[in-house]
Design an enzyme around this catalytic site. Structure first.
Site, PDB file in Angstrom:
ATOM      1  N   LYS A  34       0.852  -1.196   0.000  1.00  7.50           N
ATOM      2  CA  LYS A  34       0.000   0.000   0.000  1.00  7.50           C
ATOM      3  C   LYS A  34       0.884   1.241   0.000  1.00  7.50           C
ATOM      4  CE  LYS A  34      -3.985   1.978   2.410  1.00  7.50           C
ATOM      5  NZ  LYS A  34      -4.970   1.777   3.503  1.00  7.50           N
ATOM      6  N   SER A 109      -9.601   1.267   2.611  1.00  6.89           N
ATOM      7  CA  SER A 109      -8.891   2.092   1.645  1.00  6.89           C
ATOM      8  C   SER A 109      -7.781   1.335   0.911  1.00  6.89           C
ATOM      9  CB  SER A 109      -8.288   3.321   2.357  1.00  6.89           C
ATOM     10  OG  SER A 109      -7.427   2.892   3.399  1.00  6.89           O
ATOM     11  N   SER A 134      -9.693  -0.820   6.877  1.00  6.39           N
ATOM     12  CA  SER A 134      -9.181  -0.773   5.503  1.00  6.39           C
ATOM     13  C   SER A 134      -8.405  -1.989   5.041  1.00  6.39           C
ATOM     14  CB  SER A 134      -8.301   0.457   5.316  1.00  6.39           C
ATOM     15  OG  SER A 134      -9.116   1.566   5.134  1.00  6.39           O
TER      16      SER A 134
HETATM   17  N1  GLN Z   1     -13.432   3.826   6.254  1.00  6.33           N
HETATM   18  C1  GLN Z   1     -12.685   4.235   7.407  1.00  6.33           C
HETATM   19  C2  GLN Z   1     -12.284   5.670   7.294  1.00  6.33           C
HETATM   20  O1  GLN Z   1     -12.511   6.256   6.276  1.00  6.33           O
HETATM   21  C3  GLN Z   1     -11.488   3.364   7.627  1.00  6.33           C
HETATM   22  C4  GLN Z   1     -10.373   3.608   6.687  1.00  6.33           C
HETATM   23  C5  GLN Z   1      -9.080   2.956   7.121  1.00  6.33           C
HETATM   24  O2  GLN Z   1      -9.086   1.963   7.837  1.00  6.33           O
HETATM   25  N2  GLN Z   1      -7.964   3.522   6.702  1.00  6.33           N
HETATM   26  O3  GLN Z   1     -11.771   6.241   8.186  1.00  6.33           O
END
Ligand code: GLN
Length: 431
Positions: A34, A109, A134
């Site tokens: 990532k 994400s 994510s």
């Molecule tokens: N959907 C969550 C957020 O937008 C988690 C995203 C993540 O784990 N980076 O904060």
């Protein structure tokens, strides 16, 4: 051209999985990372325009460890900017497409990693990062395994922060054994991240073990009407397999589930807004010619390079921390986080593992989420957020397909009990 790079190029062209592809891939076990994890000499953008030109001069601890075991980096994957998203649709560069249906989202994400791991025939290892889900969410939407380790098991040194008290790096792989293998390499204390603990194990040893007698708690509220019928029934069918493996499955109530979304978003945005303050065009991130007043210079750089969701979170997060609001929002959310942690600890006196669907819906179409409000999108994280608030380990495993789309089941364990997740997940896969 190397056949691994060639395949990656083809997948990227069709599905938008990479921000940077390493065409001079060296020999070794290929892995995709990532783009918020620092890689020496390879551009690392955290998915944001403000870091478009950032080339780290060092490797994150996890990268150092993987390289020492013969891994080589094939590419840096597409993600929501700074990890802000549930669908990988808040991307500054390109938007990844779901491997099962290109009109659908990958989940966020860490969408690029999950999609690529599903699609590639040559590459079986990937890294994601999770703040509020994510790793698990895109794994569920793309039909792969995602393992979110206990907070403090894997070093965050070299991870570009979203919300420091939540962030975790973890494997995204085709099966449980490969996730266990990656975790075994990455886990362990790191002097450069003082939240880490010396709890590393060889996790692959849990694969192939007997799960007879394990106590599994099915969280009742996680199978409410907020979850699509098809998702519920696939996960319930999967749970029946655990019964066949002689596990004890029992329903359990977790009433504080209704608080988790507001608590998480208040805390995560508060932390995110302080973390993004450093990108002001001076020491970190993009710069331009300094002219006029500092204030207008800062806001020009930030206005031009942050996307809509980054700006929203800076504004809300700053508001939440302001004198006059701090007690009502930030402090209150911290108290509730503690309450949720103690509720969880009680459940783990009784159960080895808790089970929920990973996401309440099948991967949606881009067109279906286009008009959703941010609050509606945030609310869809209610199943991945609990373990994120608590810092407990969790794992999403694929449990079959409905209408040609994958469904993920989420297993949650007590702190540093990744072994139990791996045991159960692996036993499920083999049955
Ligand atoms: N959907 C969550 C957020 O937008 C988690 C995203 C993540 O784990 N980076 O904060």
């Amino acid at each position: 051209m190397n056949k691994i790079v060639k395949e990656a190029k083809e997948i990227d062209k069709e599905y938008n999985t990479f921000i940077t592809l390493n065409e001079s891939l060296e020999k070794g076990k290929p892995i995709v990372i990532k783009d918020n994890i620092c890689t020496k000499g390879i551009k690392t953008t955290a998915g944001s325009k403000i870091l478009e030109n950032y080339i780290p001069v060092f490797d994150a601890t996890v990268i150092e460890k993987l390289k020492s075991k013969g891994f080589s980096i094939l590419g840096k994957t597409v993600q929501d900017a700074f990890g802000f998203g549930s669908f990988s649709t808040n991307c500054a560069y390109k938007t990844p497409k779901n491997p099962f249906d290109k009109e659908r989202v990958c989940g966020g994400s860490s969408g690029g990693t999950a999609a690529f791991i599903k699609l590639s025939k040559n590459v079986k290892y990937g890294l994601g990062q999770s703040t509020g889900g994510s790793i698990n969410c895109p794994s569920a939407f793309c039909g792969v395994v995602g393992l979110t380790p206990t907070y403090g098991l894997v070093s965050r040194y070299g991870l570009i922060d979203y919300a420091n008290s939540f962030d975790r790096i973890g494997p995204i792989t085709k099966n449980v054994k490969d996730a266990a293998y990656l975790l075994s390499i990455m886990a362990g204390e790191d002097k450069r991240d003082q939240t880490t603990q010396n709890k590393a194990e060889n996790y692959t040893k849990y694969c192939g073990s007997n799960v007879k007698g394990m106590k599994i708690g099915l969280i009742k509220e996680a199978f409410s009407n907020d979850v699509q019928k098809e998702v519920k029934s696939s996960v319930l069918t999967a749970i029946k397999k655990f019964k066949k493996l002689n596990c004890k499955v029992e329903e359990v109530s977790f009433p504080s589930l209704k608080y988790v979304v507001p608590v998480y978003y208040i805390l995560a945005m508060a932390e995110a807004s302080t973390n993004l303050a450093k990108y002001c065009g001076l020491r970190y991130g993009k710069e331009k010619k300094i002219e006029g007043f500092y204030d207008s210079y800062f806001s020009d750089v930030r206005s031009e390079n942050f996307g809509k969701e980054e700006k929203r979170r800076i504004l809300l997060g700053t508001f939440i921390r302001m004198v006059g609001y701090r007690d009502d929002y930030y402090i209150k959310a911290l108290k509730l986080r503690n309450k949720i942690i103690s509720d969880f600890k009680k459940l783990f006196k009784k159960f080895d593992v808790l089970v929920t669907p990973t996401m309440p819906l099948l991967p949606p179409k881009f067109s279906e989420i286009k008009n959703l409000s941010p609050a509606e999108i945030y609310s869809m994280d209610f199943l991945t957020i609990p373990a994120s608030l608590v810092g407990a380990p969790s794992m999403s495993i694929p449990v079959g397909e409905v209408k040609g789309l994958p469904v993920g089941m989420q297993l949650i364990a007590n702190y540093f009990e990744e072994g139990k997740l791996i045991k159960l997940g692996d036993a499920y896969e083999k049955k």
